[in-house]
Structure formats: structure tokens, C-alpha cells
Design an enzyme around this catalytic site. Structure first.
Site, PDB file in Angstrom:
ATOM      1  N   TYR A 111       0.822  -1.211   0.000  1.00 60.97           N
ATOM      2  CA  TYR A 111       0.000   0.000   0.000  1.00 60.97           C
ATOM      3  C   TYR A 111       0.861   1.269   0.000  1.00 60.97           C
ATOM      4  O   TYR A 111       1.926   1.289   0.624  1.00 60.97           O
ATOM      5  CB  TYR A 111      -0.896   0.010   1.247  1.00 60.97           C
ATOM      6  CG  TYR A 111      -1.726   1.259   1.321  1.00 60.97           C
ATOM      7  CD1 TYR A 111      -2.839   1.393   0.506  1.00 60.97           C
ATOM      8  CD2 TYR A 111      -1.364   2.321   2.139  1.00 60.97           C
ATOM      9  CE1 TYR A 111      -3.586   2.560   0.523  1.00 60.97           C
ATOM     10  CE2 TYR A 111      -2.114   3.487   2.161  1.00 60.97           C
ATOM     11  CZ  TYR A 111      -3.214   3.595   1.351  1.00 60.97           C
ATOM     12  OH  TYR A 111      -3.953   4.744   1.361  1.00 60.97           O
ATOM     13  N   TRP A 113       0.937   5.753  -1.541  1.00 55.86           N
ATOM     14  CA  TRP A 113       0.586   6.752  -2.548  1.00 55.86           C
ATOM     15  C   TRP A 113       1.573   6.813  -3.699  1.00 55.86           C
ATOM     16  O   TRP A 113       1.281   7.362  -4.745  1.00 55.86           O
ATOM     17  CB  TRP A 113       0.525   8.125  -1.882  1.00 55.86           C
ATOM     18  CG  TRP A 113      -0.815   8.459  -1.318  1.00 55.86           C
ATOM     19  CD1 TRP A 113      -1.510   7.751  -0.375  1.00 55.86           C
ATOM     20  CD2 TRP A 113      -1.627   9.582  -1.661  1.00 55.86           C
ATOM     21  NE1 TRP A 113      -2.688   8.373  -0.111  1.00 55.86           N
ATOM     22  CE2 TRP A 113      -2.788   9.509  -0.882  1.00 55.86           C
ATOM     23  CE3 TRP A 113      -1.463  10.658  -2.529  1.00 55.86           C
ATOM     24  CZ2 TRP A 113      -3.806  10.459  -0.960  1.00 55.86           C
ATOM     25  CZ3 TRP A 113      -2.473  11.609  -2.604  1.00 55.86           C
ATOM     26  CH2 TRP A 113      -3.628  11.499  -1.836  1.00 55.86           C
TER      27      TRP A 113
HETATM   28  P1  PGD Z   1       3.646   8.145   1.714  1.00 60.87           P
HETATM   29  O1  PGD Z   1       4.503   8.965   2.612  1.00 60.87           O
HETATM   30  O2  PGD Z   1       2.916   8.874   0.624  1.00 60.87           O
HETATM   31  O3  PGD Z   1       2.625   7.433   2.679  1.00 60.87           O
HETATM   32  O4  PGD Z   1       0.732   6.250   3.687  1.00 60.87           O
HETATM   33  P2  PGD Z   1       1.732   6.137   2.448  1.00 60.87           P
HETATM   34  O5  PGD Z   1       2.560   4.918   2.660  1.00 60.87           O
HETATM   35  O6  PGD Z   1       0.989   6.255   1.172  1.00 60.87           O
HETATM   36  O7  PGD Z   1       4.511   6.964   1.107  1.00 60.87           O
HETATM   37  C1  PGD Z   1       4.739   6.769  -0.248  1.00 60.87           C
HETATM   38  C2  PGD Z   1       6.166   6.317  -0.438  1.00 60.87           C
HETATM   39  O8  PGD Z   1       6.377   6.063  -1.815  1.00 60.87           O
HETATM   40  C3  PGD Z   1       7.192   7.364  -0.030  1.00 60.87           C
HETATM   41  O9  PGD Z   1       8.113   6.806   0.869  1.00 60.87           O
HETATM   42  C4  PGD Z   1       7.888   7.745  -1.351  1.00 60.87           C
HETATM   43  O10 PGD Z   1       9.253   8.033  -1.229  1.00 60.87           O
HETATM   44  C5  PGD Z   1       7.674   6.497  -2.184  1.00 60.87           C
HETATM   45  N1  PGD Z   1       7.671   6.776  -3.628  1.00 60.87           N
HETATM   46  C6  PGD Z   1       7.240   7.895  -4.253  1.00 60.87           C
HETATM   47  N2  PGD Z   1       7.351   7.757  -5.581  1.00 60.87           N
HETATM   48  C7  PGD Z   1       7.854   6.534  -5.824  1.00 60.87           C
HETATM   49  C8  PGD Z   1       8.166   5.821  -7.030  1.00 60.87           C
HETATM   50  O11 PGD Z   1       7.999   6.290  -8.138  1.00 60.87           O
HETATM   51  N3  PGD Z   1       8.646   4.556  -6.885  1.00 60.87           N
HETATM   52  C9  PGD Z   1       8.848   4.001  -5.656  1.00 60.87           C
HETATM   53  N4  PGD Z   1       9.311   2.748  -5.631  1.00 60.87           N
HETATM   54  N5  PGD Z   1       8.571   4.665  -4.507  1.00 60.87           N
HETATM   55  C10 PGD Z   1       8.068   5.905  -4.587  1.00 60.87           C
HETATM   56  C11 PGD Z   1      -0.315   7.167   3.705  1.00 60.87           C
HETATM   57  C12 PGD Z   1      -1.413   6.665   4.674  1.00 60.87           C
HETATM   58  O12 PGD Z   1      -1.028   6.919   6.038  1.00 60.87           O
HETATM   59  C13 PGD Z   1      -2.718   7.295   4.415  1.00 60.87           C
HETATM   60  S1  PGD Z   1      -3.247   7.392   2.777  1.00 60.87           S
HETATM   61  C14 PGD Z   1      -3.546   7.687   5.409  1.00 60.87           C
HETATM   62  S2  PGD Z   1      -4.981   8.552   5.066  1.00 60.87           S
HETATM   63  C15 PGD Z   1      -3.304   7.334   6.803  1.00 60.87           C
HETATM   64  N6  PGD Z   1      -3.544   8.365   7.712  1.00 60.87           N
HETATM   65  C16 PGD Z   1      -3.178   8.216   9.001  1.00 60.87           C
HETATM   66  C17 PGD Z   1      -3.776   8.948  10.096  1.00 60.87           C
HETATM   67  O13 PGD Z   1      -4.700   9.756   9.913  1.00 60.87           O
HETATM   68  N7  PGD Z   1      -3.278   8.731  11.324  1.00 60.87           N
HETATM   69  C18 PGD Z   1      -2.311   7.837  11.578  1.00 60.87           C
HETATM   70  N8  PGD Z   1      -1.880   7.672  12.828  1.00 60.87           N
HETATM   71  N9  PGD Z   1      -1.734   7.142  10.570  1.00 60.87           N
HETATM   72  C19 PGD Z   1      -2.140   7.283   9.313  1.00 60.87           C
HETATM   73  N10 PGD Z   1      -1.528   6.561   8.310  1.00 60.87           N
HETATM   74  C20 PGD Z   1      -2.034   6.517   6.960  1.00 60.87           C
END
Ligand code: PGD
Length: 758
Positions: A111, A113
């Protein structure tokens, strides 16, 4: 030489980029964007930050001793190797595990973004690759609104009928008298949407919707300037919603004709509101004891709601909690009792204030999409059950009326997500990540997840490749030109999977004979052909690429709830009754005590870990954990640590002053953060946003425990689901205490790579 600015896009919106004389990236807002995202400021500092993963890297003892469970993950140095060595090792492990245990033993749910771009979407690339080699154990739903994803089909038939066709802010301005906003209308979330938007208009609209707003939240920061703030005790919105419903019923302000024609089960809920089954009438006086909003205010608000066109909105944050189904279902109940579901600007909204696309007026158009193929493996987990999966192979769990079993995972493959940011109870997640034999991660940066892997493969960022990009309800499709050369030895996820597919005999199945540019042309032209079938015209690929972006054509589609309202017999909902199910016999039949068959107030069961209510919400300065090393995020830190906001009374009671380093703690763990004092936070509540890169250190105050030196709230949140129905993420809330930090301050080590050997 003149600078060449090229178009690109991101989850925080479309923008332009170029490189300067030193080869560093420079960015500028999109010329048509009236309110560019503040997150754009994170791009320049992140693009070539020292934490970029430069070369394939392998955890020392995994390389020396071979695969196997290991508590060393996250504690050990890595060895940099060449690509062929890394790819051979990964391919061999995939082959061994699928040969010995079947593809079910590979977890590819992965999972996250990742980045904007319809082709180089890491998670889609991974799924497509794993499907060509026999499949994988998958994950279902998301962390954003995973609880609603399971509930809504039972109540209104589909998720998209509510989320996909939200009225625009213009429609609201023109038709609505009152927005009742449970969770407030936070503007900080409105520059972001998956795939991005070209013109940011949502934050300004939410800050001043042009209509009366009653905003219910423990956080004053989430209230529009013109709105009335109802400072509610966290996690108690359902009590207030039921009391509003009780008032509508008791004062005969409900729309019986609507309830009869469009809904089922209102009589069951009405009995519950009156207190028939439990002897407790859900009066405003009853609710006031729980939610701490005066009964007179609740009554007065109910009357105002019945006096005009009212939109009842529930933010996604409210369902990211224990019993998170209930505020959503109770919001639908209120909107149904007002009889306005399906009317412009009225009824039920879910996610205004949660994401940019809610309220945007761009066309509802299917975008070019990479097929992920078919997964022959039937095993899956609800996404937020990742630690349970790894820790409890063979154990049964409940999900949406089914009893399922966790498979035995031997290899975890993650690309485009950061579970050591997004999951709850990170100490438990570390134990879970010690279980598999192999963990492979593709990452752009040395995130905590990369540091907990065995094999880290360096991925390019969007700036280093070509793609097509647009978000849902975006006005434009952007030709994302390459701006920078790939960093060091990084490669696109697509080319990494092509090389692995090649080693595993699946190259053609994966690539279909195309390179990345060939795929862009193919996806675009197939999409163009499907638009032509609908009578819509867009230019050919070469022209699109040259133009840099095209305006997306308008499509006329009536929202399903409008059609339903016009004639519920010819356009029924996809529920068993074809109507809005205020009581669901299906959900009731599952017999889950934590999600009964109608909206209900349920006493919290998750253990309390301290006197203060922690809200771990979305950060205003980055996208989740992305860009944490960028300028907007770094400037918000207090002495390098994530800011935690407390009420001055709670701070004074603990001897905490503005700017002090504090320790937040409970039974699960602890983290350090920098104190910010504000009376716009309800007393008894503290706010620590998610996304500070996890920096685990031994806790000097508790043997064997972890303290995050940087301020990641997920060391404090419980790894417990919203309910057995949805098994959704409940990480928005936790209970903690806070104290001034004493003793030496641990160094923050997330901003340099881990030790790298050769
Ligand atoms: P991101 O930081 O966007 O968080 O969690 P998510 O794991 O989606 O992580 C994406 C990762 O992908 C980043 O480390 C980035 O470097 C990497 N990345 C970006 N582009 C690329 C690429 O092209 N290739 C590769 N291989 N990697 C790439 C988000 C999630 O957290 C979400 S959606 C929600 S809504 C949640 N919200 C909460 C909350 O309200 N409260 C708590 N306590 N925890 C939450 N966690 C959740």
C-alpha cells in the site's frame, strides 16, 4: 542559454520544473493555478537530498547468511552491490518462494501513494509484475477511507455514489443554506489528491464556502473563519449526531415521505433513538454528557438543519477511528431524515475537507490506465491488517461477514509506500517485519521502510522519467516531461520489474514488447480511441506531448443519487432493498458487536493509554511522509522535531513551555516532539500530525522500548481495527501523556543514509 521549463504534475498539483546551471531542479507553480500548494516547496530540497537511495543495497547479514527471519531489520548496515547482483538475488528468492510455498507466500499488497503519473505508479507496476509470475497475497481498501469502503456498499450500494459524484463548491454556494461539518472543513488537506489537480480552488472554497457552517471538531484550526465552532470531545460525534436525529424525530422535523419512499429500516433506528431496545433515549441531554456540547446547542442546530437546504458532511478522519463506521452511517441517517439526499447542495457529503477532489468541478472522466492483469491468488488482507498477517499466519479473522485466514508470508515486496510511516504501533510492526525471510523495497529515499528491508532497489522520482498525469476531477492531462537525469544508479520501477520478469521468464507478459515511452503512447492512444467512441476528441499523442497538457473534455453524467431521487424504482441503489439502508439486515446478520445493523453509539473498547487524547492527523507541510526533508516540512519543525500542539492549560499543568522538547508516551511507546501552544486546540487534546520520518532509538526511560527521536505519532497509536466489519485503519486517535524531555537529546538520524558498506 534560456531555461527550458517543462510541465509535470504531482499529488500536490501540476507545476513546471527546470534545472539550473548546477543541474539542480527549480520549480514554479502552474501558470493557471490560482492557489499553488505549499507542498511544492518540498520538491527542490528533496530531489537530490543525501537520503536519496543511490545504488542497490543489501542488508549485511541477509547478504552473508541468506534469507531468514531477523530482528536485525532496521538495525543493521547495508552493503551496496551492482544491479545484476541485486536483481539475480531478488529473482532467485521470488522463484524459490513461489516454487516451495506457492505465490500466496508473497505479500505484494504494497500500500502507498507513491507518485503521480498514470504509468509509473509503483504499486500498479508491482501488482502487474507479480501477476505475470503467478500472483501474490493482496491487500484491499485504503488507509484513507477504508472503513467507509466497506460500510457504504451496505448502506447506499456503492462507494462512488457518495465519493465519486460530490457536488461542487459552486453548487453548494448556489443551493446550500447550512453545512454541518463533522470533522470541520480542514483546508490543509485540499491541495492534495491522487494524481494532482491543475487549478487548486478547494482550500479557498472550504475556508469561505459562502454559506453558513456549523463545524464540529476538537480543533479550531479546522474551522472556516465564518463558521461556528462546536468544540466536541474527540471520538464522540456519533452521540451528537444521534441527538440531532432524536430532536428531528421528537419535534416532527423529519421527512417521513422521503424516509418511506427512499429508505428502509427507519422504524428500527427510530426505536433506538427513543430508547426502545436499551432504555436510553438519545436525547440532547444524554449526548451532552458524552460529547460535551450543550443540549440547547444541539437542539437549536437540529432546528436550523430542518429549516433549509443542509449538507451533512463527515470528514474521512472520523472513520479512521474505533467504530469509524458509525459517524458515517449516522451522517447518512441525518441527511435521510432531512429528506435532501439527491438534491443539489443537500444531503450527505463525505470528504469535503479531506481531499482536493471533493468539491472540484472537473470532468468525471476515465483516465488512461495501466492494466494490472489478473491475480490468480485468492488470499488478501484488509490493508491495515499487515502486522497481524505477518505475526499470525494461519489465524482466522473476520472481514465483512467472512471468516478468512492469514496466509504464511515468506517474502514481502513493497514499492511506493511507507508502512513505517502509515501503519499503527510501529514497535509491533517492527516485530512483524522480523518474521518474513525476505523484504524487498523499491524506494527513492532512505525511508524507515527502506531501512527495514533486506534488499533496497533505488527508484527514480517523477522528475527523472516521462509520464502522463492527472487526478480525478482534474481539468487537464499533463505530459510529464523528464527534468533531471536519474539520480546516481536509480532506475524506474518499470525497468526494475522488466529486468526481474526477464530473469523469471515473464518478460513479454510484463512488457508486451514496449519500452516506457511506447507504453505512454499506447495508454494515451487507447484512451483517445475510447473517448472518440463517446464522441469526445483529444489530440494525438505527439501533439499532446508537444503541447505539454490538454484540457480534459466535459462529460455529462447525472450523479447516481440524483437519478435515484428522480425515480428509485427505475434507478435503485445497489443495496439488497434498492433503497438507502438505515438498518441493514446484512450487517445485522454478521452479528458483530462492534458494528451492529444500524448507526449506534458504542462505548470505546480500545484501551486508554493516558489522560490526553492524541489526534494524529494529516500534516499541513508534506504529503504523508513524502517531502519530510523539504523546505516546507523542515521549516515547521521545532528544533528539528515534529511540532505537537497542546492547549496552554495542559502545557502549564505539565511545566511545558512554547518550543520545549517534550516526550509523548503511552504503554506502546514514546516519541519526542517540539511543543507549540494554542488555545485553538480543545483542552485535553494534543495534535501530532503523521509523517515525520520514523527515527527509532532505545528508550532510556523504559527497558527494551522504543522512542522515536523525531516525532512519528504511530509509535503511540494502537494497531487495532475500526471494527470486525471493515478492519479499517483506526490510527487517527490514541491516548497519551506528555512531559518535558529531560536528559540528553538523541540525535535525529533520518536525514542521512544508514551505514553503507561495500
Ligand atoms: P507516503 O509517505 O505517501 O505514505 O501512507 P503512504 O505509505 O501512502 O509513502 C509513499 C512512499 O512512496 C514514499 O516513501 C515515497 O518516497 C515512495 N515513492 C514515491 N514515488 C515513488 C516511485 O515512483 N517509486 C517508488 N518505488 N517509490 C516511490 C499514507 C497513509 O497513512 C494514508 S493514505 C492515510 S490517510 C493514513 N492516515 C493516518 C492517520 O490519519 N493517522 C495515523 N496515525 N496514521 C495514518 N496513516 C495513513
Amino acid at each position: 542559454m534560456t531555461e527550458r521549463w517543462v510541465p509535470t504534475t504531482s499529488h500536490w498539483g501540476a507545476y513546471q520544473a527546470t534545472t539550473d546551471a548546477d543541474g539542480d531542479v527549480r520549480v514554479a507553480p502552474h501558470p493557471e493555478d490560482p492557489a499553488p500548494s505549499p507542498l511544492l516547496r518540498n520538491v527542490e530540497g528533496s530531489a537530490r537530498h543525501p537520503t536519496r537511495v543511490a545504488r542497490p543495497a543489501i542488508r549485511r547479514s541477509w547478504l552473508d547468511n541468506g534469507p531468514g527471519p531477523s530482528a536485525n531489520r532496521g538495525h543493521e548496515e547495508f552493503v551496496e552491490v551492482d544491479w545484476d547482483t541485486a536483481l539475480d538475488l531478488v529473482a532467485a528468492q521470488l522463484d524459490r518462494v513461489r516454487g516451495e510455498s506457492g505465490n500466496e507466500a508473497i505479500f505484494g499488497g504494497s500500500y502507498g501513494w507513491s507518485s503521480a503519473g498514470r504509468f509509473h505508479h509503483a504499486q500498479s507496476q508491482l501488482h502487474r509484475f507479480l501477476n505475470t509470475i503467478g500472483g501474490y497475497t493482496a491487500s484491499r481498501n485504503n488507509y484513507s477511507f477504508g472503513t467507509s469502503q466497506v460500510l457504504l456498499p451496505h448502506v447506499v450500494g456503492t462507494v462512488s455514489s457518495v465519493l465519486g459524484y460530490a457536488d461542487s463548491w459552486e453548487t453548494i454556494r448556489d443551493n446550500t443554506d447550512l453545512i454541518v461539518a463533522f470533522g470541520g472543513l480542514p483546508t490543509k488537506n485540499l491541495s492534495v489528491t491522487p494524481g494532482g489537480v491543475t487549478r487548486h480552488t478547494g482550500a479557498a472554497a472550504a475556508a469561505d464556502p459562502g454559506v453558513e457552517v456549523a463545524a464540529i471538531s476538537p480543533l479550531g484550526a479546522d474551522i472556516p473563519a465564518s463558521g461556528r465552532w462546536y468544540s466536541i470531545a474527540p471520538g464522540t460525534d456519533v452521540a451528537m449526531q444521534l441527538a440531532l436525529a432524536h430532536t428531528l424525530l421528537a419535534e416532527d422535523l423529519h421527512d417521513t415521505a422521503f424516509l418511506q419512499r427512499y429508505c428502509t429500516g427507519f422504524e428500527v433506528v427510530a426505536g433506538y433513538l427513543r430508547g426502545d431496545p436499551d432504555g436510553v433515549a438519545k436525547t440532547p441531554e444524554w449526548a451532552a454528557e458524552i460529547c460535551e456540547i450543550p443540549a440547547a446547542d444541539i437542539r437549536e442546530l437540529a432546528r436550523r438543519m430542518a429549516g433549509g437546504r443542509t449538507l451533512v458532511n463527515v470528514t474521512w478522519s472520523l472513520q479512521r477511528t474505533e467504530h469509524g463506521e458509525q459517524p458515517v452511517w449516522a451522517g447518512i441517517l441525518l441527511a435521510a431524515m432531512l429528506g435532501q439526499i439527491g438534491l443539489p447542495g443537500g444531503g450527505f457529503g463525505h470528504g469535503y475537507g479531506s481531499m482536493a477532489e471533493m468539491g472540484d468541478s472537473g470532468p468525471l472522466l476515465r483516465l488512461p490506465t495501466l492494466s494490472q492483469g489478473a491475480n490468480p491468488v485468492r488470499a488478501f488482507i484488509p490493508v491495515a491488517r499487515i502486522a497481524d498477517l505477518l505475526l499470525s499466519p494461519g489465524e482466522e479473522f473476520q472481514y465483512n461477514g467472512q471468516t478468512r485466514t492469514y496466509p504464511d508470508i515468506r517474502l514481502v515486496y513493497w514499492a511506493g509506500g511507507n508502512p513505517f510511516h502509515h501503519h499503527q504501533d510501529l514497535t509491533r510492526l517492527r516485530r512483524a517485519f522480523a518474521r518474513p525471510e525476505t523484504v524487498v523495497v523499491h524506494e527513492t529515499h532512505w525511508t524507515a521502510t527502506a531501512r527495514h528491508a533486506d534488499v533496497v532497489l533505488p527508484a527514480t522520482t517523477t522528475l527523472e522519467r516521462e509520464d502522463l498525469g492527472a487526478g480525478r476531477r482534474d481539468t487537464h492531462l499533463t505530459a510529464m516531461h523528464r527534468v533531471l537525469d536519474p539520480y546516481a544508479e536509480s532506475r524506474d520501477d518499470y525497468s526494475i520489474f522488466t529486468a526481474l520478469a526477464d530473469r523469471l521468464g515473464a518478460r513479454h507478459a510484463f512488457t508486451e514488447g514496449r519500452g516506457a515511452r511506447g507504453w505512454l503512447e499506447h495508454l494515451y492512444e487507447s484512451w483517445r480511441a475510447s473517448l472518440l467512441d463517446q464522441g469526445l476528441e483529444v489530440p494525438r499523442f505527439e501533439r499532446f506531448w508537444e503541447l505539454g497538457r490538454i484540457e480534459l473534455p466535459e462529460v455529462a453524467e447525472q450523479p447516481p443519487l440524483r437519478r435515484f431521487r428522480q425515480d428509485p424504482d427505475s434507478s435503485p441503489l445497489h443495496t439488497p432493498s434498492g433503497r438507502i439502508e438505515l438498518f441493514s439486515a446484512t450487517v445485522d446478520g454478521f452479528g458483530y458487536p462492534d458494528c451492529p445493523g444500524h448507526p449506534a453509539w458504542l462505548e470505546p473498547q480500545h484501551p486508554r493509554g493516558g489522560p490526553l487524547h492524541l489526534i494524529a492527523n494529516q500534516p499541513p507541510t508534506r504529503l504523508h511522509s513524502q517531502g519530510d526533508v523539504g523546505a516546507a516540512s523542515m521549516e515547521s519543525k521545532v528544533d528539528g522535531r515534529e511540532p505537537v500542539t497542546l492547549h496552554p492549560e495542559d502545557a502549564a499543568a505539565r511545566g511545558i513551555t512554547e518550543g520545549a522538547v517534550v516526550r509523548l508516551f503511552n504503554d506502546r511507546g514514546a516519541c519526542l516532539a517540539g511543543a507549540r501552544l494554542s488555545d485553538r486546540v480543545r483542552p485535553g487534546v494534543v495534535v501530532l500530525p503523521t509523517g515525520a520520518w520514523f527515527d527509532p532509538k532505545p528508550d532510556p526511560k523504559r527497558d527494551g522500548a522504543t522512542v522515536c527521536a523525531h516525532g512519528n505519532p504511530n509509535v503511540l497509536t494502537a494497531d487495532l481495527p475500526s471494527s470486525r466489519l471493515s478492519q479499517g485503519c483506526a490510527g487517527q486517535h490514541a491516548h497519551v501523556d506528555v512531559e518535558p524531555h529531560d536528559g540528553p537529546l538523541p540525535e535525529i538520524t533520518t536525514r542521512t543514509p544508514p551505514p553503507l558498506g561495500t
